[in-house]
Scaffold this motif. Sequence first.
Motif, PDB file in Angstrom:
ATOM      1  N   ALA A  54       0.824  -1.212   0.000  1.00 51.30           N
ATOM      2  CA  ALA A  54       0.000   0.000   0.000  1.00 51.30           C
ATOM      3  C   ALA A  54       0.855   1.257   0.000  1.00 51.30           C
ATOM      4  CB  ALA A  54      -0.931   0.010   1.208  1.00 51.30           C
ATOM      5  N   SER A  55       0.968   1.902  -1.148  1.00 54.19           N
ATOM      6  CA  SER A  55       1.663   3.185  -1.238  1.00 54.19           C
ATOM      7  C   SER A  55       0.746   4.288  -0.714  1.00 54.19           C
ATOM      8  CB  SER A  55       2.054   3.475  -2.687  1.00 54.19           C
ATOM      9  OG  SER A  55       2.898   2.462  -3.196  1.00 54.19           O
ATOM     10  N   LEU A  56       1.336   5.443  -0.356  1.00 53.98           N
ATOM     11  CA  LEU A  56       0.562   6.547   0.208  1.00 53.98           C
ATOM     12  C   LEU A  56       0.917   7.863  -0.473  1.00 53.98           C
ATOM     13  CD1 LEU A  56       0.800   5.834   4.058  1.00 53.98           C
ATOM     14  CD2 LEU A  56      -1.190   5.478   2.585  1.00 53.98           C
ATOM     15  N   ILE A  57      -0.054   8.749  -0.509  1.00 52.44           N
ATOM     16  CA  ILE A  57       0.181  10.115  -0.955  1.00 52.44           C
ATOM     17  C   ILE A  57       0.411  10.969   0.285  1.00 52.44           C
ATOM     18  CG2 ILE A  57      -0.767  12.106  -2.163  1.00 52.44           C
ATOM     19  CD1 ILE A  57      -2.563  10.127  -3.708  1.00 52.44           C
ATOM     20  N   TYR A  58       1.574  11.582   0.374  1.00 52.31           N
ATOM     21  CA  TYR A  58       1.937  12.430   1.516  1.00 52.31           C
ATOM     22  C   TYR A  58       1.799  13.903   1.130  1.00 52.31           C
ATOM     23  CZ  TYR A  58       3.871   9.349   5.142  1.00 52.31           C
ATOM     24  OH  TYR A  58       4.021   8.453   6.171  1.00 52.31           O
ATOM     25  N   GLU A  59       1.152  14.665   2.001  1.00 53.71           N
ATOM     26  CA  GLU A  59       1.115  16.123   1.880  1.00 53.71           C
ATOM     27  C   GLU A  59       1.795  16.681   3.134  1.00 53.71           C
ATOM     28  OE1 GLU A  59      -3.029  16.896   1.616  1.00 53.71           O
ATOM     29  OE2 GLU A  59      -3.258  15.770  -0.250  1.00 53.71           O
ATOM     30  N   VAL A  60       2.928  17.332   2.956  1.00 55.02           N
ATOM     31  CA  VAL A  60       3.763  17.740   4.086  1.00 55.02           C
ATOM     32  C   VAL A  60       4.074  19.231   4.013  1.00 55.02           C
ATOM     33  CG1 VAL A  60       5.991  17.439   5.245  1.00 55.02           C
ATOM     34  CG2 VAL A  60       4.807  15.462   4.291  1.00 55.02           C
ATOM     35  N   VAL A  61       3.928  19.907   5.158  1.00 52.68           N
ATOM     36  CA  VAL A  61       4.366  21.296   5.300  1.00 52.68           C
ATOM     37  C   VAL A  61       5.515  21.307   6.299  1.00 52.68           C
ATOM     38  CG1 VAL A  61       3.717  23.653   5.924  1.00 52.68           C
ATOM     39  CG2 VAL A  61       2.024  22.127   4.872  1.00 52.68           C
ATOM     40  N   LEU A  62       6.644  21.856   5.894  1.00 46.04           N
ATOM     41  CA  LEU A  62       7.813  21.951   6.771  1.00 46.04           C
ATOM     42  C   LEU A  62       7.784  23.302   7.486  1.00 46.04           C
ATOM     43  CD1 LEU A  62      10.546  20.983   7.857  1.00 46.04           C
ATOM     44  CD2 LEU A  62      11.612  21.898   5.783  1.00 46.04           C
ATOM     45  N   LYS A  63       7.505  23.256   8.801  1.00 45.57           N
ATOM     46  CA  LYS A  63       7.386  24.491   9.589  1.00 45.57           C
ATOM     47  C   LYS A  63       8.714  24.911  10.209  1.00 45.57           C
ATOM     48  CE  LYS A  63       2.762  24.875   9.462  1.00 45.57           C
ATOM     49  NZ  LYS A  63       1.996  26.081   9.096  1.00 45.57           N
ATOM     50  N   GLY A  64       9.577  23.942  10.497  1.00 44.34           N
ATOM     51  CA  GLY A  64      10.849  24.263  11.139  1.00 44.34           C
ATOM     52  C   GLY A  64      11.616  23.001  11.458  1.00 44.34           C
ATOM     53  N   GLN A  65      12.778  23.153  12.088  1.00 43.95           N
ATOM     54  CA  GLN A  65      13.613  22.018  12.463  1.00 43.95           C
ATOM     55  C   GLN A  65      14.580  22.454  13.551  1.00 43.95           C
ATOM     56  OE1 GLN A  65      16.072  20.906   9.026  1.00 43.95           O
ATOM     57  NE2 GLN A  65      15.854  22.966   8.218  1.00 43.95           N
ATOM     58  N   THR A  66      15.077  21.498  14.313  1.00 48.36           N
ATOM     59  CA  THR A  66      16.016  21.827  15.383  1.00 48.36           C
ATOM     60  C   THR A  66      16.873  20.612  15.705  1.00 48.36           C
ATOM     61  OG1 THR A  66      16.215  22.665  17.651  1.00 48.36           O
ATOM     62  CG2 THR A  66      14.415  21.154  17.227  1.00 48.36           C
ATOM     63  N   ASP A  67      18.032  20.888  16.289  1.00 46.56           N
ATOM     64  CA  ASP A  67      18.873  19.801  16.785  1.00 46.56           C
ATOM     65  C   ASP A  67      18.860  19.762  18.310  1.00 46.56           C
ATOM     66  OD1 ASP A  67      20.277  22.076  17.316  1.00 46.56           O
ATOM     67  OD2 ASP A  67      22.152  21.430  16.380  1.00 46.56           O
ATOM     68  N   ASP A  68      18.057  20.649  18.947  1.00 47.13           N
ATOM     69  CA  ASP A  68      17.972  20.690  20.409  1.00 47.13           C
ATOM     70  C   ASP A  68      16.519  20.920  20.819  1.00 47.13           C
ATOM     71  OD1 ASP A  68      18.210  21.051  23.141  1.00 47.13           O
ATOM     72  OD2 ASP A  68      19.981  22.329  23.010  1.00 47.13           O
ATOM     73  N   ILE A  69      15.769  19.842  20.903  1.00 47.36           N
ATOM     74  CA  ILE A  69      14.338  19.947  21.194  1.00 47.36           C
ATOM     75  C   ILE A  69      14.101  20.478  22.603  1.00 47.36           C
ATOM     76  CG2 ILE A  69      14.079  17.582  22.072  1.00 47.36           C
ATOM     77  CD1 ILE A  69      11.615  19.362  19.737  1.00 47.36           C
ATOM     78  N   ASN A  70      14.996  20.167  23.545  1.00 46.92           N
ATOM     79  CA  ASN A  70      14.828  20.648  24.915  1.00 46.92           C
ATOM     80  C   ASN A  70      14.959  22.165  24.974  1.00 46.92           C
ATOM     81  OD1 ASN A  70      14.422  20.069  27.752  1.00 46.92           O
ATOM     82  ND2 ASN A  70      16.552  20.650  28.059  1.00 46.92           N
ATOM     83  N   ALA A  71      15.901  22.701  24.195  1.00 50.18           N
ATOM     84  CA  ALA A  71      16.077  24.156  24.158  1.00 50.18           C
ATOM     85  C   ALA A  71      14.842  24.839  23.576  1.00 50.18           C
ATOM     86  CB  ALA A  71      17.311  24.516  23.339  1.00 50.18           C
ATOM     87  N   VAL A  72      14.226  24.223  22.576  1.00 50.88           N
ATOM     88  CA  VAL A  72      13.011  24.777  21.979  1.00 50.88           C
ATOM     89  C   VAL A  72      11.893  24.819  23.006  1.00 50.88           C
ATOM     90  CG1 VAL A  72      11.194  24.367  20.265  1.00 50.88           C
ATOM     91  CG2 VAL A  72      13.599  24.087  19.629  1.00 50.88           C
TER      92      VAL A  72
END
Length: 346
Positions: free
Chosen positions: A163-181
């Motif tokens: 079962a393949s899927l159609i993905y709809e993705v919005v990239l809001k942000g990214q981080t390497d330190d989730i605790n700091a966020v």
Amino acid sequence: MKTRYIFLAALSTALLGCARETTPSVGETAREYLGLWIEKYHPGVSPDANGLYQLEETVGTGDLWDADMPYSYLEITTRSLSGVVSSTMSEELSKQLGTYVVGNYYGPRFQATGEGSSYAGLDALLSGMREGGSRRAVVPAWMLTTSRFKTQKEYIDAASSSASLIYEVVLKGQTDDINAVEKDSIGRYVSRHYGAVDPVSYIPDEAPDGTFYFINVYTPSGEDVKPHTETATGTLNYTGRLLNGQVFDTTLENVAKDAGLYSSSKQYTPMSITFASEWKSISMGSGGSLIDGFKGALSLMKYPGQKAVAIFTSSQGYSTTGSGNTIPAWSPLLFELELVDVSEVE
């Protein structure tokens, strides 16, 4: 006659052997079906270098997605090839579909990426995206795995679903330190709503690290007001919220009704509390498990009638898993607390 039987048996064996050799694998079946589907509904669209079929993109203006950043802030909707929505983080779409549930969390959330954490297809889809951008792409069934391989053939050979899927993705942000966020979001929230308040620690001899705040809203005063002892019991009203204000649990009927969470099968009464000499040993109700931040907050509730607000990071809450559909992973939590009364053990 014997010769004929031997010949038929040999022919049957040969045919069975051929059937075993030519029966396509799950991955090959998925590949063939997806190829026919693309040819019919998206003719001319070819797979990219990662095997995905890109259907639509709005280019963002922010930073380029970095595979070395282990946490991405995403809003995702997935659909089957027939167009049926299998999951969505969109409140608007959920309401359109009639699947919206009051009290569930909708909106973007942090997703750990990389091998063992996210699908290879999702990481491949994010590759080349910029923050603020969106993509719609077909992720083949064989790329819906948290394992990583070097070639598409290896992915296809290891596939367990067609079962393949159609993905709809919005990239809001990214981080390497989730605790700091999280600490930053809590600090800004506290400053905006309570002014200059310093973080504290409920752990003896441990300095505050910015992950826990305790704000006294009301503390009774007078000669008769004394802090309870370590062996006391009491009753507590509380309301748990996300930092966006959304209520996920409460003992107050009016709050439950206002939040759309009221249930006639639930009793909205203060919960019983059993205090202890150590914060870890504090219990509530029938003794079910409590998250650390909540127990830590209760250890600072010293006076009957006291009201306070505790705010803390997910490291003291529901951590990397969240809780059901109401609390996403890596969510700071806020609790409004009222120690209704206290009884001392004779």
